[in-house]
Design an enzyme around this catalytic site. Structure first.
Site, PDB file in Angstrom:
ATOM      1  N   SER A  61      73.244  44.514  46.925  1.00 41.33           N
ATOM      2  CA  SER A  61      73.891  43.682  45.848  1.00 41.33           C
ATOM      3  C   SER A  61      75.258  43.394  45.824  1.00 41.33           C
ATOM      4  O   SER A  61      75.807  44.545  46.354  1.00 41.33           O
ATOM      5  CB  SER A  61      73.378  44.560  44.410  1.00 41.33           C
ATOM      6  OG  SER A  61      74.125  43.907  43.429  1.00 41.33           O
ATOM      7  N   SER A 106      80.068  46.410  46.419  1.00 42.81           N
ATOM      8  CA  SER A 106      78.761  45.984  46.863  1.00 42.81           C
ATOM      9  C   SER A 106      77.812  47.143  47.065  1.00 42.81           C
ATOM     10  O   SER A 106      78.502  48.380  46.711  1.00 42.81           O
ATOM     11  CB  SER A 106      78.562  45.461  48.297  1.00 42.81           C
ATOM     12  OG  SER A 106      77.229  45.034  48.701  1.00 42.81           O
ATOM     13  N   LYS A 107      76.392  47.257  46.865  1.00 39.96           N
ATOM     14  CA  LYS A 107      75.598  48.610  47.275  1.00 39.96           C
ATOM     15  C   LYS A 107      74.316  48.134  47.689  1.00 39.96           C
ATOM     16  O   LYS A 107      73.931  46.985  47.324  1.00 39.96           O
ATOM     17  CB  LYS A 107      75.657  49.071  45.808  1.00 39.96           C
ATOM     18  CG  LYS A 107      75.303  50.511  45.919  1.00 39.96           C
ATOM     19  CD  LYS A 107      76.473  51.464  46.307  1.00 39.96           C
ATOM     20  CE  LYS A 107      76.169  53.003  46.159  1.00 39.96           C
ATOM     21  NZ  LYS A 107      77.439  53.607  46.317  1.00 39.96           N
ATOM     22  N   GLY A 108      73.719  49.112  48.252  1.00 41.34           N
ATOM     23  CA  GLY A 108      72.328  48.763  48.843  1.00 41.34           C
ATOM     24  C   GLY A 108      71.569  49.917  48.535  1.00 41.34           C
ATOM     25  O   GLY A 108      71.877  51.172  48.381  1.00 41.34           O
TER      26      GLY A 108
END
Ligand code: NAD
Length: 476
Positions: A61, A106-108
Site C-alpha cells: 500500500s 508505504s507498507k506491505g
C-alpha cells in the site's frame, strides 16, 4: 465517552488524524488528500511446495507520495489484511515526516504464518512475492523501498535485494531497493537493533525534561524504573536489553503470545530471549513467575509499559485497568482510539508510535544513503580525525611530562580520544540526534499550544504540517 464501539486499526488512525486536523488550518481538499491512501495493490500468487500449489495473498500500500521513494516495512502474519496495511502505510507517512527522512509512506504485508514453513519454502515464497512487487515498481530504489517488520528480518530483505538485482542486472543502485539487509548484502551497522535503540533514546530524551516527567508523575532518570514489555521480538528485545543493561531500568514483566512472566525483582532478558530462541515459546522458562494469560500483565503495576508486539492490545476492554503512568508505543497502533481517550482522561502519558518506533526508518534512511553513495560511513574521515586527535594528545603528553606529578591524563582518555568514529558510532549518533530533535519539535507543540494536551496530537500536528507544506510547495 464518545467511542463506545471499538474502532478497527485503520479507523483508529483516521480518528487520531481527524482529531489533529481539527486543530489545524488546512483546506478541506488538502486535508482529504493527506488522509487518503493513494493506492493499494493486492497480489495473489502461487508457489509449488510439498508437491502442491499454494496460493498466497499479499499487499503493498502506498499512502502518500509527497516524497519519493515511499518507505515502509513488509509484515508476515496470518492476520495481515488491507485495512491493516493501509493504516500502517499512513503511520509511515507521518513517521517519516516527523523524523525528517525524505520519504513518503508505504507498507506491505503477506498473509502467512512464517512458523509453518521451513527456510527453503520461505525463500521461494518471499522471492515470488518480491517478483510480483518488483515488476510493478512497488519495490524500486527510487520509488518504493521496503524494510523488515513483524515476522520478517535481515534474511528476507537479503532475498528481496537479490531478487531485485536478478531482475535489474545493470542497476548500479540495486542494493538501495530495500533496507534492513545483512551487512554482507549492503546493510548498515546498527540496523537490526535500530527500532529498540530508538525506543531507548526516546525514553532518555523524555526523562531529560522535568515538566514532561511531572505530567506522568515520575521523577529522576531511568535507573530503577520498573518496565513491563510486551513482545520479545526484534523491537521489544532490543529496547528491554538496552534499557536494563545501559540505563539501569528493571524489567519486571515480559508478555509473549503464549504467556507472560512477572517478577517484581526483575527478570533476566538475555536468558528469556535465549530460551525463546531455543524453544520458540516463553512457556517453561520460569514456572513460579509464569502466567498463562500473558495479556493480563499489561494491567500490572509498573512505571513504564512498552507494548512492542502488535496493534490493538490496549483497547476498550482493558484501558481502565492499565496502571502504568507512562506508555511508550514501540509497536504500531497498540492503543486503539477508544483506549487512547480513556487513558488520556486518566492522565496517562503516551509516547506515540509515529515517534517512538521511528528508529527503524531512521537507520533505514542511513542504509539507503550508504547504498546510493556506495561507501561506508566514516571511511574517508576516520583516520584523518585520528591524526588530528593525535596532535592534541602529543601536546597533552608534553604537558604531562612538564608538570610531573601535578597533572596527568586520565588513564583511558588517550585511547578513547584517539579512536575515530566507526560506522556504528556514527549511526548511533545520527539516531540519537534524530530522536532528540523530533521529540523537541513535538514537545514544543505539546507545551506551546493551549488546545494540545497530549504528545500524540502534538506529533500528528508536526507531521501533518510538514506533509501539507510539501504538497503546497508542489502547488496542490
Ligand atoms: P517480531 O516479529 O520480531 O516480534 C514480535 C514479537 O511479538 C514476537 O516475539 C511475537 O511472539 C510477539 N507476539 C506476537 N503476538 C503477540 C501477542 N498477542 N502478545 C504478546 N506477544 C506477541 O516483530 P518486530 O519487528 O519486533 O515488530 C513489533 C512491532 O513493532 C510491530 O507493531 C511492528 O510494526 C513495529 N515496528 C517494527 C519495526 C522494525 O524495525 N522491526 C520498526 C517500526 C515498528
Amino acid at each position: 465517552m464518545a467511542a463506545q464501539k471499538e474502532p478497527g486499526f485503520r479507523e483508529s488512525v483516521n480518528l487520531m488524524f481527524n482529531r489533529a486536523v481539527a486543530l489545524m488550518d488546512l483546506s478541506p481538499g488538502l486535508e482529504e488528500k493527506i488522509r487518503v491512501c493513494n493506492a493499494t495493490y493486492t497480489v495473489r500468487f502461487g508457489v509449488r511446495l510439498r508437491g502442491k500449489l499454494h496460493t498466497f495473498t499479499g499487499y503493498r500500500s502506498v499512502h502518500s507520495e509527497h516524497m519519493e521513494p515511499v518507505k515502509g516495512g513488509i509484515r508476515y502474519a496470518p492476520t495481515v489484511n488491507q485495512d491493516e496495511v493501509e493504516a500502517l502505510a499512513a503511520l509511515m507517512t507521518f513517521k517519516c515526516a516527523l523524523v525528517e527522512t525524505p520519504f513518503g509512506g508505504s507498507k506491505g504485508g503477506l498473509c502467512i504464518d512464517p512458523r509453518e514453513y521451513d527456510e527453503y519454502e520461505l525463500e521461494q515464497i518471499t522471492r515470488r512475492f518480491a517478483y510480483e512487487l518488483i515488476k510493478r515498481d512497488l519495490i524500486n530504489p527510487a520509488q518504493n523501498v521496503p524494510a523488515p517488520d513483524m515476522g520478517t528480518g535481515e534474511r528476507e530483505m537479503a532475498w528481496i535485494a537479490d531478487q531485485y538485482a536478478r531482475m535489474h542486472t545493470t542497476d548500479i543502485n540495486a542494493r538501495a531497493c530495500v533496507t534492513g539487509k545483512p551487512l554482507d548484502s549492503g546493510g548498515i551497522h546498527g540496523r537490526v537493533e535500530a527500532t529498540g535503540r530508538g525506543v531507548q533514546y526516546a525514553l532518555q530524551e523524555f526523562f531529560r525534561h522535568e515538566d514532561d516527567k511531572k505530567e506522568a508523575g515520575l521523577s529522576g532518570d531511568l535507573e530503577g524504573k520498573r518496565i513491563i514489555v510486551q513482545g520479545l521480538g526484534n523491537v521489544g528485545y532490543h529496547a528491554a536489553k538496552f534499557l536494563s543493561e545501559e540505563d539501569g531500568a528493571k524489567i519486571v514483566g515480559v508478555i509473549e503470545r503464549d504467556g507472560g512472566i512477572l517478577d517484581p525483582e526483575g527478570v533476566d532478558i538475555e536468558k528469556i530471549h535465549a530460551w525463546m530462541q531455543k524453544h520458540g515459546t516463553i512457556r517453561g522458562y520460569a514456572d513460579t513467575h509464569f502466567r498463562e494469560d500473558g495479556a493480563s500483565l499489561l494491567e500490572e503495576e509498573c512505571d513504564i509499559l512498552i507494548p512492542a508486539a502488535l496493534e490493538g492490545v490496549i483497547n476498550l476492554s482493558n484501558a481502565k485497568r492499565i496502571k502504568a503512568p507512562l506508555i511508550i508505543e514501540a509497536a504500531n497502533g497498540p492503543i486503539t482510539a477508544g483506549a487512547d481517550e480513556i487513558l488520556r482522561h486518566k492522565g496517562t502519558v503516551i509516547i506515540p508510535d509515529l515517534y517512538a518506533n521511528a528508529g527503524g526508518v531512521t537507520v533505514s534512511y542511513f542504509e539507503w544513503v550508504k547504498n546510493l553513495s556506495h561507501i561506508r560511513f566514516g571511511r574517508l574521515q576516520r583516520r584523518q580525525e585520528e591524526a588530528r586527535h593525535r596532535l592534541l594528545i602529543n601536546e597533552l603528553e608534553r604537558l604531562d611530562r612538564y608538570l610531573g606529578d601535578a597533572w596527568s591524563m586520565t588513564p583511558d582518555f588517550k585511547e578513547k580520544y584517539l579512536r575515530g568514529a566507526d560506522e556504528l558510532e556514527l549511526v548511533r549518533s545520527g539516531l540519537d540526534d534524530t530522536m532528540r530533535e523530533a521529540y523537541q519539535a513535538i514537545r514544543e507543540v505539546w507545551h506551546g499550544r493551549e488546545d494540545v494536551h497530549d504528545l500524540r496530537m502534538a506529533a500528528y500536528i508536526v507531521s501533518i504540517d510538514r506533509v501539507a507544506r510539501s504538497y503546497r510547495s508542489k502547488g496542490l
